[in-house]
Design a protein around this motif. Structure first.
Motif, PDB file in Angstrom:
ATOM      1  N   LEU A   9       0.829  -1.212   0.000  1.00  0.00           N
ATOM      2  CA  LEU A   9       0.000   0.000   0.000  1.00  0.00           C
ATOM      3  C   LEU A   9       0.861   1.260   0.000  1.00  0.00           C
ATOM      4  CD1 LEU A   9      -2.758  -1.186   2.487  1.00  0.00           C
ATOM      5  CD2 LEU A   9      -3.126  -0.539   0.101  1.00  0.00           C
ATOM      6  N   ARG A  10       1.973   1.215   0.707  1.00  0.00           N
ATOM      7  CA  ARG A  10       2.911   2.348   0.670  1.00  0.00           C
ATOM      8  C   ARG A  10       3.421   2.562  -0.750  1.00  0.00           C
ATOM      9  NH1 ARG A  10       5.734   4.465   5.079  1.00  0.00           N
ATOM     10  NH2 ARG A  10       5.073   3.701   7.112  1.00  0.00           N
ATOM     11  N   LEU A  11       3.822   1.469  -1.389  1.00  0.00           N
ATOM     12  CA  LEU A  11       4.354   1.565  -2.750  1.00  0.00           C
ATOM     13  C   LEU A  11       3.315   2.151  -3.700  1.00  0.00           C
ATOM     14  CD1 LEU A  11       6.512   0.981  -4.861  1.00  0.00           C
ATOM     15  CD2 LEU A  11       5.646  -1.367  -5.014  1.00  0.00           C
ATOM     16  N   ALA A  12       2.074   1.681  -3.611  1.00  0.00           N
ATOM     17  CA  ALA A  12       1.017   2.206  -4.474  1.00  0.00           C
ATOM     18  C   ALA A  12       0.800   3.696  -4.233  1.00  0.00           C
ATOM     19  CB  ALA A  12      -0.282   1.433  -4.228  1.00  0.00           C
ATOM     20  N   GLN A  13       0.800   4.099  -2.969  1.00  0.00           N
ATOM     21  CA  GLN A  13       0.597   5.517  -2.658  1.00  0.00           C
ATOM     22  C   GLN A  13       1.764   6.368  -3.137  1.00  0.00           C
ATOM     23  OE1 GLN A  13      -1.263   6.175   1.505  1.00  0.00           O
ATOM     24  NE2 GLN A  13      -0.511   4.072   1.541  1.00  0.00           N
ATOM     25  N   TYR A  14       2.998   5.878  -2.977  1.00  0.00           N
ATOM     26  CA  TYR A  14       4.165   6.615  -3.473  1.00  0.00           C
ATOM     27  C   TYR A  14       4.063   6.820  -4.986  1.00  0.00           C
ATOM     28  CZ  TYR A  14       6.595   5.760   0.982  1.00  0.00           C
ATOM     29  OH  TYR A  14       6.962   5.721   2.307  1.00  0.00           O
ATOM     30  N   ALA A  15       3.717   5.731  -5.696  1.00  0.00           N
ATOM     31  CA  ALA A  15       3.621   5.824  -7.153  1.00  0.00           C
ATOM     32  C   ALA A  15       2.548   6.825  -7.565  1.00  0.00           C
ATOM     33  CB  ALA A  15       3.328   4.438  -7.737  1.00  0.00           C
ATOM     34  N   GLY A  16       1.392   6.762  -6.913  1.00  0.00           N
ATOM     35  CA  GLY A  16       0.339   7.715  -7.234  1.00  0.00           C
ATOM     36  C   GLY A  16       0.711   9.139  -6.897  1.00  0.00           C
ATOM     37  N   ALA A  17       1.419   9.324  -5.788  1.00  0.00           N
ATOM     38  CA  ALA A  17       1.783  10.673  -5.347  1.00  0.00           C
ATOM     39  C   ALA A  17       2.752  11.343  -6.302  1.00  0.00           C
ATOM     40  CB  ALA A  17       2.385  10.609  -3.943  1.00  0.00           C
ATOM     41  N   VAL A  18       3.748  10.596  -6.796  1.00  0.00           N
ATOM     42  CA  VAL A  18       4.721  11.229  -7.697  1.00  0.00           C
ATOM     43  C   VAL A  18       4.043  11.660  -8.994  1.00  0.00           C
ATOM     44  CG1 VAL A  18       6.647   9.929  -6.704  1.00  0.00           C
ATOM     45  CG2 VAL A  18       5.509   9.042  -8.740  1.00  0.00           C
ATOM     46  N   VAL A  19       3.047  10.894  -9.435  1.00  0.00           N
ATOM     47  CA  VAL A  19       2.321  11.276 -10.643  1.00  0.00           C
ATOM     48  C   VAL A  19       1.453  12.498 -10.373  1.00  0.00           C
ATOM     49  CG1 VAL A  19       0.516  10.552 -12.262  1.00  0.00           C
ATOM     50  CG2 VAL A  19       2.346   8.958 -11.634  1.00  0.00           C
ATOM     51  N   LEU A  20       0.783  12.539  -9.224  1.00  0.00           N
ATOM     52  CA  LEU A  20      -0.111  13.660  -8.917  1.00  0.00           C
ATOM     53  C   LEU A  20       0.627  14.985  -8.820  1.00  0.00           C
ATOM     54  CD1 LEU A  20      -2.774  12.478  -6.306  1.00  0.00           C
ATOM     55  CD2 LEU A  20      -3.140  13.260  -8.644  1.00  0.00           C
ATOM     56  N   LEU A  21       1.870  14.962  -8.372  1.00  0.00           N
ATOM     57  CA  LEU A  21       2.626  16.207  -8.266  1.00  0.00           C
ATOM     58  C   LEU A  21       3.484  16.455  -9.499  1.00  0.00           C
ATOM     59  CD1 LEU A  21       3.615  18.706  -6.869  1.00  0.00           C
ATOM     60  CD2 LEU A  21       5.178  17.293  -5.506  1.00  0.00           C
ATOM     61  N   GLY A  22       4.300  15.477  -9.860  1.00  0.00           N
ATOM     62  CA  GLY A  22       5.279  15.703 -10.919  1.00  0.00           C
ATOM     63  C   GLY A  22       4.698  15.828 -12.310  1.00  0.00           C
ATOM     64  N   ALA A  23       3.636  15.064 -12.618  1.00  0.00           N
ATOM     65  CA  ALA A  23       3.093  15.080 -13.971  1.00  0.00           C
ATOM     66  C   ALA A  23       2.412  16.402 -14.328  1.00  0.00           C
ATOM     67  CB  ALA A  23       2.135  13.895 -14.164  1.00  0.00           C
ATOM     68  N   PRO A  24       1.459  16.901 -13.515  1.00  0.00           N
ATOM     69  CA  PRO A  24       0.835  18.167 -13.896  1.00  0.00           C
ATOM     70  C   PRO A  24       1.805  19.346 -13.857  1.00  0.00           C
ATOM     71  CG  PRO A  24       0.101  17.495 -11.712  1.00  0.00           C
ATOM     72  CD  PRO A  24       0.849  16.344 -12.294  1.00  0.00           C
ATOM     73  N   ALA A 289      12.268   0.337  -8.523  1.00  0.00           N
ATOM     74  CA  ALA A 289      13.008  -0.425  -7.518  1.00  0.00           C
ATOM     75  C   ALA A 289      13.334   0.449  -6.316  1.00  0.00           C
ATOM     76  CB  ALA A 289      14.292  -0.991  -8.132  1.00  0.00           C
ATOM     77  N   LEU A 290      13.663   1.713  -6.572  1.00  0.00           N
ATOM     78  CA  LEU A 290      13.968   2.635  -5.477  1.00  0.00           C
ATOM     79  C   LEU A 290      12.736   2.870  -4.606  1.00  0.00           C
ATOM     80  CD1 LEU A 290      16.177   5.774  -5.815  1.00  0.00           C
ATOM     81  CD2 LEU A 290      14.059   5.893  -4.532  1.00  0.00           C
ATOM     82  N   LEU A 291      11.569   3.040  -5.234  1.00  0.00           N
ATOM     83  CA  LEU A 291      10.339   3.235  -4.465  1.00  0.00           C
ATOM     84  C   LEU A 291      10.012   1.991  -3.636  1.00  0.00           C
ATOM     85  CD1 LEU A 291       7.977   5.103  -6.973  1.00  0.00           C
ATOM     86  CD2 LEU A 291       9.181   6.051  -5.008  1.00  0.00           C
ATOM     87  N   CYS A 292      10.300   0.807  -4.182  1.00  0.00           N
ATOM     88  CA  CYS A 292      10.086  -0.427  -3.414  1.00  0.00           C
ATOM     89  C   CYS A 292      10.961  -0.430  -2.164  1.00  0.00           C
ATOM     90  CB  CYS A 292      10.415  -1.644  -4.275  1.00  0.00           C
ATOM     91  SG  CYS A 292       9.222  -1.979  -5.593  1.00  0.00           S
ATOM     92  N   ALA A 293      12.222  -0.019  -2.316  1.00  0.00           N
ATOM     93  CA  ALA A 293      13.126   0.036  -1.162  1.00  0.00           C
ATOM     94  C   ALA A 293      12.617   1.026  -0.120  1.00  0.00           C
ATOM     95  CB  ALA A 293      14.532   0.419  -1.623  1.00  0.00           C
ATOM     96  N   VAL A 294      12.143   2.180  -0.569  1.00  0.00           N
ATOM     97  CA  VAL A 294      11.636   3.192   0.358  1.00  0.00           C
ATOM     98  C   VAL A 294      10.386   2.686   1.077  1.00  0.00           C
ATOM     99  CG1 VAL A 294      10.648   5.512   0.518  1.00  0.00           C
ATOM    100  CG2 VAL A 294      12.614   5.098  -0.960  1.00  0.00           C
ATOM    101  N   ALA A 295       9.531   1.957   0.362  1.00  0.00           N
ATOM    102  CA  ALA A 295       8.316   1.429   0.974  1.00  0.00           C
ATOM    103  C   ALA A 295       8.640   0.458   2.104  1.00  0.00           C
ATOM    104  CB  ALA A 295       7.456   0.735  -0.081  1.00  0.00           C
ATOM    105  N   VAL A 296       9.663  -0.360   1.911  1.00  0.00           N
ATOM    106  CA  VAL A 296      10.066  -1.299   2.956  1.00  0.00           C
ATOM    107  C   VAL A 296      10.759  -0.564   4.097  1.00  0.00           C
ATOM    108  CG1 VAL A 296      11.463  -3.329   3.503  1.00  0.00           C
ATOM    109  CG2 VAL A 296      10.265  -3.192   1.314  1.00  0.00           C
ATOM    110  N   MET A 297      11.597   0.413   3.766  1.00  0.00           N
ATOM    111  CA  MET A 297      12.325   1.160   4.795  1.00  0.00           C
ATOM    112  C   MET A 297      11.381   1.841   5.776  1.00  0.00           C
ATOM    113  SD  MET A 297      15.322   2.840   2.429  1.00  0.00           S
ATOM    114  CE  MET A 297      15.855   4.014   3.686  1.00  0.00           C
ATOM    115  N   GLY A 298      10.218   2.254   5.293  1.00  0.00           N
ATOM    116  CA  GLY A 298       9.260   2.929   6.172  1.00  0.00           C
ATOM    117  C   GLY A 298       8.725   2.050   7.273  1.00  0.00           C
ATOM    118  N   THR A 299       8.896   0.725   7.143  1.00  0.00           N
ATOM    119  CA  THR A 299       8.406  -0.199   8.165  1.00  0.00           C
ATOM    120  C   THR A 299       9.508  -0.656   9.116  1.00  0.00           C
ATOM    121  OG1 THR A 299       8.807  -2.197   6.827  1.00  0.00           O
ATOM    122  CG2 THR A 299       6.705  -1.056   6.512  1.00  0.00           C
ATOM    123  N   LEU A 300      10.746  -0.202   8.882  1.00  0.00           N
ATOM    124  CA  LEU A 300      11.888  -0.654   9.681  1.00  0.00           C
ATOM    125  C   LEU A 300      12.357   0.436  10.626  1.00  0.00           C
ATOM    126  CD1 LEU A 300      13.986  -2.401   6.877  1.00  0.00           C
ATOM    127  CD2 LEU A 300      12.426  -3.482   8.509  1.00  0.00           C
TER     128      LEU A 300
END
Length: 310
Positions: A9-24, A289-300
């Motif tokens: 869920l973290r990974l999905a939210q990160y992916a959506g967030a970068v699109v919501l800000l960076g794309a427009p 792959a970087l976003l996947c690493a960040v998603a896991v890091m948030g739980t550690l």
């Protein structure tokens, strides 16, 4: 199993967030107004990102509550959810993130694309990206460094979203490119338009990353980069970031200028576009792959919170 869902869920939210800000944002500064409004896919892309963030944040609130409560059944209880919302900083952050994405979805659904709409979605993306600082390690620091760490975490999220969101747009533009004098020039202008903003985003990422690392690792616990789960993932993240920098530098200083040089030679132009496609696809995969690493890091637990071996 719950922890796995939290990471996904973290990974999905990160992916959506970068699109919501960076794309427009990229549609505003990196493309001519007529070009950005004539394309149909940006609206569909942003609608999908809004849905992912809005729904993902709501489900993530329940999943995180379940983790803290010990089970899904306990996490679904109104008392548990109420405590998460009123007794922690996590709950309000999830709700603000979900509400901001839902509002962006409403605007995208009801209004036709315009510069004002892209600006509004960018503002919603700013709120969404900032909210991650309160559901990550950035808000956990106590004492005099609290606001410095929190600010650095917010800026780090902004820098990543500006870069990665633009990368998504550039990848779609390049993969869908059909060569013609006008289309070739528009592709070059879009790639060239990101150069200055991309450099600023990288500078923000590096500076904020150094501040975050000071709090998460600290100079006296550097060996933890190679002996703890968080440290190993941070090391992997830094390696992936370095790979993205190399690819981005190649795009800016070699492949994009090569595209301009090849305008008068159709065969050379086709080769230049193919090289750009391969480079952008690879950069996107590294970013994922970087976003996947960040998603896991948030739980550690960070290195600074661990007992280091003697």
């Amino acid at each position: 199993m719950l922890d796995v869902w939290v990471v996904l869920l973290r990974l999905a939210q990160y992916a959506g967030a970068v699109v919501l800000l960076g794309a427009p944002l990229f549609l505003l500064y990196g493309m001519r107004e007529a070009d950005g409004l004539a394309l149909r896919w940006p609206r569909r892309l942003l609608i999908a990102a809004s849905v992912v963030v809005a729904v993902g944040s709501g489900v993530a609130l329940i999943a995180q509550t379940a983790v803290m409560a010990g089970s899904v059944a306990e996490g679904l209880k109104p008392s548990s959810l109420g405590f998460m919302i009123t007794g922690t900083s996590l709950g309000p952050a999830f709700l603000i993130r979900s509400a901001s994405a839902a509002l962006a979805l409403l605007v995208l659904t009801l209004l036709r694309p315009s510069r004002l709409v892209w600006l509004f979605i960018s503002l919603a993306g700013l709120v969404v990206s900032a909210s991650f600082a309160w559901t990550g390690h950035g808000a956990a620091t106590e004492g005099a460094g609290h606001y410095l760490h929190l600010t650095a975490a917010i800026l780090h999220g902004y820098g990543a979203a500006v870069w990665l969101g633009a990368l998504v747009v550039l990848l779609i533009l390049t993969l869908g490119h059909r060569s013609s004098p006008e289309a070739d020039r528009k592709l070059y202008d879009a790639l060239h338009g990101f150069s200055g903003v991309g450099t600023a985003a990288v500078a923000i990422l590096i500076l904020s990353g150094l501040i975050n690392s000071w709090f998460m690792v600290g100079p006296d616990r550097l060996p933890g980069l190679f002996t703890t789960p968080y440290g190993l993932l941070l090391s992997a993240k830094l390696a992936l970031f370095g790979g993205m920098l190399i690819l981005a530098a190649a795009n800016r200083f070699h492949l994009t200028p090569g595209l301009a040089v090849a305008f008068t030679d159709p065969w050379a132009l086709a080769r230049a576009v193919d090289r750009l496609k391969r480079s952008l696809v690879l950069e996107t995969l590294v970013a994922l792959a970087l976003l996947c690493a960040v998603a896991v890091m948030g739980t550690l637990a960070p290195v600074s919170a661990m007992d280091m071996p003697m």
